[in-house]
Scaffold this active site. Structure first.
Site, PDB file in Angstrom:
ATOM      1  N   ASP A 182      -6.629  -0.142   1.363  1.00 41.68           N
ATOM      2  CA  ASP A 182      -7.052   0.279   2.646  1.00 41.68           C
ATOM      3  C   ASP A 182      -8.114  -0.512   3.186  1.00 41.68           C
ATOM      4  OD1 ASP A 182      -6.430   2.383   4.434  1.00 41.68           O
ATOM      5  OD2 ASP A 182      -8.100   3.705   3.658  1.00 41.68           O
ATOM      6  N   ARG A 198      -4.350   5.456  -2.650  1.00 41.93           N
ATOM      7  CA  ARG A 198      -3.923   4.091  -1.887  1.00 41.93           C
ATOM      8  C   ARG A 198      -4.151   3.045  -2.707  1.00 41.93           C
ATOM      9  NH1 ARG A 198      -6.303   5.486   2.983  1.00 41.93           N
ATOM     10  NH2 ARG A 198      -5.346   7.592   2.519  1.00 41.93           N
ATOM     11  N   ARG A 239       0.868  -1.044   0.035  1.00 37.19           N
ATOM     12  CA  ARG A 239      -0.030  -0.016  -0.161  1.00 37.19           C
ATOM     13  C   ARG A 239       0.748   1.165   0.160  1.00 37.19           C
ATOM     14  NH1 ARG A 239      -4.041   2.139   4.736  1.00 37.19           N
ATOM     15  NH2 ARG A 239      -3.906   4.276   4.052  1.00 37.19           N
ATOM     16  N   ASP A 253     -10.459  -0.840   6.657  1.00 37.11           N
ATOM     17  CA  ASP A 253     -10.529  -0.333   7.884  1.00 37.11           C
ATOM     18  C   ASP A 253     -11.531  -1.104   8.763  1.00 37.11           C
ATOM     19  OD1 ASP A 253      -9.427   2.055   7.608  1.00 37.11           O
ATOM     20  OD2 ASP A 253     -11.209   2.783   6.342  1.00 37.11           O
TER      21      ASP A 253
HETATM   22  O1  GSY Z   1     -10.373   4.698   3.975  1.00 38.22           O
HETATM   23  C1  GSY Z   1     -11.063   5.357   3.186  1.00 38.22           C
HETATM   24  C2  GSY Z   1     -10.086   5.592   1.790  1.00 38.22           C
HETATM   25  N1  GSY Z   1     -10.822   6.643   1.007  1.00 38.22           N
HETATM   26  C3  GSY Z   1     -11.790   6.350   0.164  1.00 38.22           C
HETATM   27  C4  GSY Z   1     -12.313   5.253  -0.390  1.00 38.22           C
HETATM   28  O2  GSY Z   1     -12.013   4.075   0.218  1.00 38.22           O
HETATM   29  N2  GSY Z   1     -13.183   5.556  -1.165  1.00 38.22           N
HETATM   30  C5  GSY Z   1     -13.565   6.540  -1.770  1.00 38.22           C
HETATM   31  N3  GSY Z   1     -14.565   6.755  -2.741  1.00 38.22           N
HETATM   32  N4  GSY Z   1     -12.919   8.007  -1.183  1.00 38.22           N
HETATM   33  C6  GSY Z   1     -12.173   7.668  -0.538  1.00 38.22           C
HETATM   34  N5  GSY Z   1     -11.314   8.582   0.232  1.00 38.22           N
HETATM   35  C7  GSY Z   1     -10.581   8.081   0.930  1.00 38.22           C
HETATM   36  S1  GSY Z   1      -9.396   8.850   2.196  1.00 38.22           S
END
Ligand code: GSY
Length: 175
Positions: A103, A100, A91, A105
């Protein structure tokens, strides 16, 4: 009939996403890695979604999904397992809310509430984000989070621009 061992009493939900390289492959590999562990069993996976970037909007669209896992790991150990997988997927975390590869979570862990500096449960921003709530509703629409159902939170957030990229909940099992 086969009887599968009950490896843990706790059901956790995870949010997965990425927008660099091959995020679909990275998410599928992550789910397989978790499922192959003796202490984690993936019990449900959402459809796969293509979602507009949230936060920092001048970046590529993301792919997102959610999963429910049954686990005997503690919240901290589950976090470590997810971070290990993220590291294995190389990552790239260059900037906050930036691009990234993968991710993962922890969104919820049973009924646990945690305000630890390394791990807040439920995930503090999950009830504001369509890219979390839409896939989460596929696997846990009736889960209560901060006093309301996932489906109720979902009815209040902006989901415009989010598309279903794969209808099958088995998208991650494909070779
Ligand atoms: O942990 C969230 C990472 N992330 C995302 C995502 O997973 N999807 C979208 N659509 N936007 C995001 N912005 C982030 S930061």
């Amino acid at each position: 009939m086969s009887i599968s061992p009950d490896i843990g009493a706790v059901t956790a939900t995870l949010g997965l996403g990425g927008n660099v390289g091959d995020p679909i492959h990275a998410m599928a590999a992550a789910l397989k890695m978790l499922d192959e562990r003796g202490d984690c069993h993936v019990i449900a996976v959402s459809r796969l979604y293509r979602t507009p970037p949230w936060g920092k909007t001048d970046q590529s669209f993301f792919y997102n999904s959610c999963a429910a896992v049954k686990t005997s790991l503690t919240p901290d150990a589950l976090l470590e397992a997810c971070l290990d997988i993220e590291r294995e997927m190389k990552r790239v975390r260059v900037e906050r809310w930036g691009p990234r590869t993968l991710d993962i979570d922890i969104l919820t862990y049973g009924e646990v509430e945690s305000d630890a500096s390394n791990l807040q449960i439920p995930h503090p921003r999950m009830t504001e984000r369509g890219f979390v709530l839409l896939p989460l509703a596929d696997v846990a629409a009736y889960l209560a989070v901060n006093g309301r159902l996932v489906s109720e939170w979902l009815a209040e957030v902006d989901t415009s621009g989010i598309e279903i990229a794969d209808e099958s909940p088995d998208w991650w099992r494909r070779p």
